[in-house]
Design an enzyme around this catalytic site. Structure first.
Site, PDB file in Angstrom:
ATOM      1  N   LYS A  46       0.833  -1.221   0.000  1.00 23.38           N
ATOM      2  CA  LYS A  46       0.000   0.000   0.000  1.00 23.38           C
ATOM      3  C   LYS A  46       0.863   1.265   0.000  1.00 23.38           C
ATOM      4  O   LYS A  46       0.415   2.343  -0.293  1.00 23.38           O
ATOM      5  CB  LYS A  46      -0.915  -0.019   1.231  1.00 23.38           C
ATOM      6  N   PHE A 100      12.730  -5.194   3.941  1.00 20.32           N
ATOM      7  CA  PHE A 100      13.757  -5.871   4.788  1.00 20.32           C
ATOM      8  C   PHE A 100      13.056  -6.664   5.882  1.00 20.32           C
ATOM      9  O   PHE A 100      13.313  -7.860   6.073  1.00 20.32           O
ATOM     10  CB  PHE A 100      14.689  -4.790   5.328  1.00 20.32           C
ATOM     11  N   ASP A 155      10.422 -11.666   7.916  1.00 20.51           N
ATOM     12  CA  ASP A 155       9.237 -12.048   8.705  1.00 20.51           C
ATOM     13  C   ASP A 155       8.526 -13.239   8.069  1.00 20.51           C
ATOM     14  O   ASP A 155       8.141 -14.195   8.737  1.00 20.51           O
ATOM     15  CB  ASP A 155       8.284 -10.843   8.772  1.00 20.51           C
ATOM     16  N   ASP A 212       7.957 -16.751   9.787  1.00 17.33           N
ATOM     17  CA  ASP A 212       6.571 -17.159  10.083  1.00 17.33           C
ATOM     18  C   ASP A 212       6.092 -18.289   9.186  1.00 17.33           C
ATOM     19  O   ASP A 212       4.945 -18.696   9.253  1.00 17.33           O
ATOM     20  CB  ASP A 212       5.616 -15.953   9.896  1.00 17.33           C
ATOM     21  N   ARG A 220       2.543 -13.084  -0.002  1.00 22.23           N
ATOM     22  CA  ARG A 220       2.718 -11.701   0.472  1.00 22.23           C
ATOM     23  C   ARG A 220       2.410 -10.789  -0.727  1.00 22.23           C
ATOM     24  O   ARG A 220       2.948 -11.010  -1.824  1.00 22.23           O
ATOM     25  CB  ARG A 220       4.151 -11.479   0.936  1.00 22.23           C
ATOM     26  N   ASP A 262       7.297 -11.098  19.625  1.00 17.15           N
ATOM     27  CA  ASP A 262       6.270 -11.752  18.795  1.00 17.15           C
ATOM     28  C   ASP A 262       6.619 -13.219  18.554  1.00 17.15           C
ATOM     29  O   ASP A 262       5.798 -14.112  18.654  1.00 17.15           O
ATOM     30  CB  ASP A 262       6.189 -10.997  17.454  1.00 17.15           C
ATOM     31  N   LYS A 309       6.833  -3.898  17.447  1.00 13.61           N
ATOM     32  CA  LYS A 309       7.044  -4.547  16.140  1.00 13.61           C
ATOM     33  C   LYS A 309       6.393  -3.750  15.013  1.00 13.61           C
ATOM     34  O   LYS A 309       6.738  -3.920  13.850  1.00 13.61           O
ATOM     35  CB  LYS A 309       6.540  -5.989  16.147  1.00 13.61           C
ATOM     36  N   PHE A 353      -3.686  -0.086  14.063  1.00 15.29           N
ATOM     37  CA  PHE A 353      -3.336  -0.652  12.750  1.00 15.29           C
ATOM     38  C   PHE A 353      -3.012  -2.140  12.857  1.00 15.29           C
ATOM     39  O   PHE A 353      -3.458  -2.955  12.048  1.00 15.29           O
ATOM     40  CB  PHE A 353      -2.143   0.118  12.170  1.00 15.29           C
ATOM     41  N   ASP A 403      -4.727  -5.540  11.406  1.00 16.47           N
ATOM     42  CA  ASP A 403      -3.976  -6.559  10.660  1.00 16.47           C
ATOM     43  C   ASP A 403      -4.266  -7.951  11.215  1.00 16.47           C
ATOM     44  O   ASP A 403      -4.435  -8.912  10.472  1.00 16.47           O
ATOM     45  CB  ASP A 403      -2.468  -6.266  10.759  1.00 16.47           C
ATOM     46  N   ASP A 404      -4.364  -8.057  12.555  1.00 18.52           N
ATOM     47  CA  ASP A 404      -4.663  -9.349  13.183  1.00 18.52           C
ATOM     48  C   ASP A 404      -6.050  -9.850  12.774  1.00 18.52           C
ATOM     49  O   ASP A 404      -6.254 -11.033  12.512  1.00 18.52           O
ATOM     50  CB  ASP A 404      -4.625  -9.227  14.718  1.00 18.52           C
TER      51      ASP A 404
HETATM   52  C1  LIG Z   1       1.097  -5.190   9.893  1.00 21.05           C
HETATM   53  C2  LIG Z   1       2.499  -4.791   9.484  1.00 21.05           C
HETATM   54  C3  LIG Z   1       3.469  -4.972  10.635  1.00 21.05           C
HETATM   55  C4  LIG Z   1       2.966  -5.620   8.291  1.00 21.05           C
HETATM   56  C5  LIG Z   1       2.187  -5.326   7.050  1.00 21.05           C
HETATM   57  O1  LIG Z   1       2.236  -3.937   6.780  1.00 21.05           O
HETATM   58  P1  LIG Z   1       1.331  -3.310   5.616  1.00 21.05           P
HETATM   59  O2  LIG Z   1      -0.076  -3.764   5.798  1.00 21.05           O
HETATM   60  O3  LIG Z   1       1.576  -1.847   5.566  1.00 21.05           O
HETATM   61  O4  LIG Z   1       1.902  -4.022   4.295  1.00 21.05           O
HETATM   62  P2  LIG Z   1       2.165  -3.399   2.850  1.00 21.05           P
HETATM   63  O5  LIG Z   1       3.495  -2.682   2.896  1.00 21.05           O
HETATM   64  O6  LIG Z   1       2.194  -4.613   1.971  1.00 21.05           O
HETATM   65  O7  LIG Z   1       1.027  -2.456   2.524  1.00 21.05           O
END
Ligand SMILES: CC(C)CCOP(=O)(O)OP(=O)(O)O
Length: 376
Positions: A79, A120, A125, A129, A134, A196, A224, A263, A267-268
């Site tokens: 985003k 990075f 991550d 995980d 992604r 985490d 985090k 935020f 996300d969770d």
């Molecule tokens: C929730 C956060 C730590 C990881 C994802 O961040 P984000 O939703 O801004 O991801 P994008 O860079 O893909 O938009």
């Protein structure tokens, strides 16, 4: 005469004569939205890294190609909230004068530094995980030719951030503070990742649910997510705009931590209830035994029977067990619990913003409006 320090070579002096970086000023001036302006800067930044590696580090062609492919794969497609926010906040702080195309370009370079930082973190991550997708494509480490090379790639992504900062801001009065801000934010984020990743013992037969408390959850997400996703973009723009008084930075830090928690909770919830095509990833928090906001809320409400089901089924890479956990979340109506939380915390953040008098509130409201009730 001047005795060059050990390891110094004459090539370094040539850097002084390198043609200055060509900002895409016409491109930027012709764009109307911050997102388009921000995106205009990416191609030349990415090419500048490739050229930098080929010359300064004598990188062989296939190495340059790997780096370029890796950057394109892992730095774009999100985003770009963090990167665009630097440009938007810098403009807000510039007041009525606004930004020249060159200032917009330079604010975007810092923004891309944060997007490279995001890449990075995400490359590492996803590997840690065991994530599968992604931003709508397989995680970088899952590509057959990559695997654990992704670890070195994430280090390279981090190093590019400081190449950008030195190349573009090395002579600015705020340079050291900007570098120290990035370094501290990286360390904070890594502390958050530690919390985490260790919120559950790796080899536990059943989940140790006692660790899933709201206090631990809030500390995890502050470190985090909040610092690098909210405070870093705002504080970077403040430094570039000449803000120096520490009270303003403290004000920004407090509100950014509140917004960052909001935020991450989104996300969770999206990890469990979001649609993979929209959020670009398949959620793995339940399988990963993560201290998610949902499990914290569920344990707060669980009957002894529900607690037993959670104990036996949480944190397992087994679709039937994951389904049992989701069934409990649905029994508890956690999605509507979240919707109420979303309303309440939005109102709380608005109240906090009203108290701010040393930074234009727009700095935060523009960011908040981007994420409120988001579906991705
Ligand atoms: C929730 C956060 C730590 C990881 C994802 O961040 P984000 O939703 O801004 O991801 P994008 O860079 O893909 O938009």
């Amino acid at each position: 005469g001047f005795i060059a320090p050990p390891g110094h070579n004459d090539d370094d002096d040539e850097d002084e004569h390198k043609p200055p970086f060509q900002y895409p000023l016409k491109e930027i001036a012709s764009k109307t939205t911050d997102k388009e302006k921000f995106l205009s800067v990416y191609p030349c930044l990415r090419d500048s890294i490739a050229e930098y590696f080929a010359t300064k580090h004598e990188m062989v062609p296939e190495g340059v190609n790997w780096i370029t492919e890796m950057i394109d794969y892992s730095c774009v497609g999100g985003k770009m909230n963090r990167g665009i926010t630097v440009l938007t906040v810098a403009r807000t702080l510039s007041g009525s004068s606004g930004l020249t195309p060159r200032e917009e370009a330079r604010a975007s370079v810092v923004g891309w530094g944060i997007e490279f930082l995001q890449a990075f973190f995400l490359v590492a991550d996803d590997l840690m995980d065991d994530s599968k997708t992604r931003r709508g494509q397989p995680c970088w480490y899952l590509l057959p030719k990559v695997g654990t090379i992704a670890v070195n790639d994430s280090f390279l992504l981090e190093s590019f951030v400081f190449t950008f900062l030195k190349e573009h801001f090395g002579k600015e009065p705020y340079y050291i503070k900007l570098v120290e801000l990035f370094l501290e934010t990286i360390q904070q984020t890594e502390c958050g990742q530690l919390l985490d990743l260790t919120s559950q013992p790796k080899d536990a037969k059943t989940a140790d649910l006692s660790r899933f408390t709201i206090e631990r959850y809030r500390k995890i997400v502050k470190y985090k997510t909040a610092f690098y996703s909210f405070y870093l973009p705002v504080a970077s723009a403040m430094l570039m705009s000449g803000v120096t008084n520490s009270k303003s930075f403290k004000t920004a830090r407090n509100i950014c931590c509140i917004m960052g928690e909001y935020f991450q909770i989104q996300d969770d919830v999206l990890d469990c209830y979001g649609t993979p095509e929209v959020i670009g990833k398949v959620g793995t928090d339940i399988q990963d035994n993560k201290c998610s906001w949902l499990i914290v809320q569920a344990l707060d409400r669980a009957t002894p029977e529900q607690r037993k089901v959670i104990e036996e089924n949480y944190g397992k890479w087994d679709d039937a067990k994951v389904a049992k956990i989701k069934a409990i979340y649905n029994e508890m109506g956690l999605k509507s619990v979240f919707e109420k939380y979303e309303e309440d915390s939005y109102a709380e953040i608005q109240e906090e913003l009203k108290k701010i008098n040393d930074i234009p509130q727009e700095v935060f409201t523009l960011f908040l409006d981007k994420i409120y009730k988001r579906s991705k």
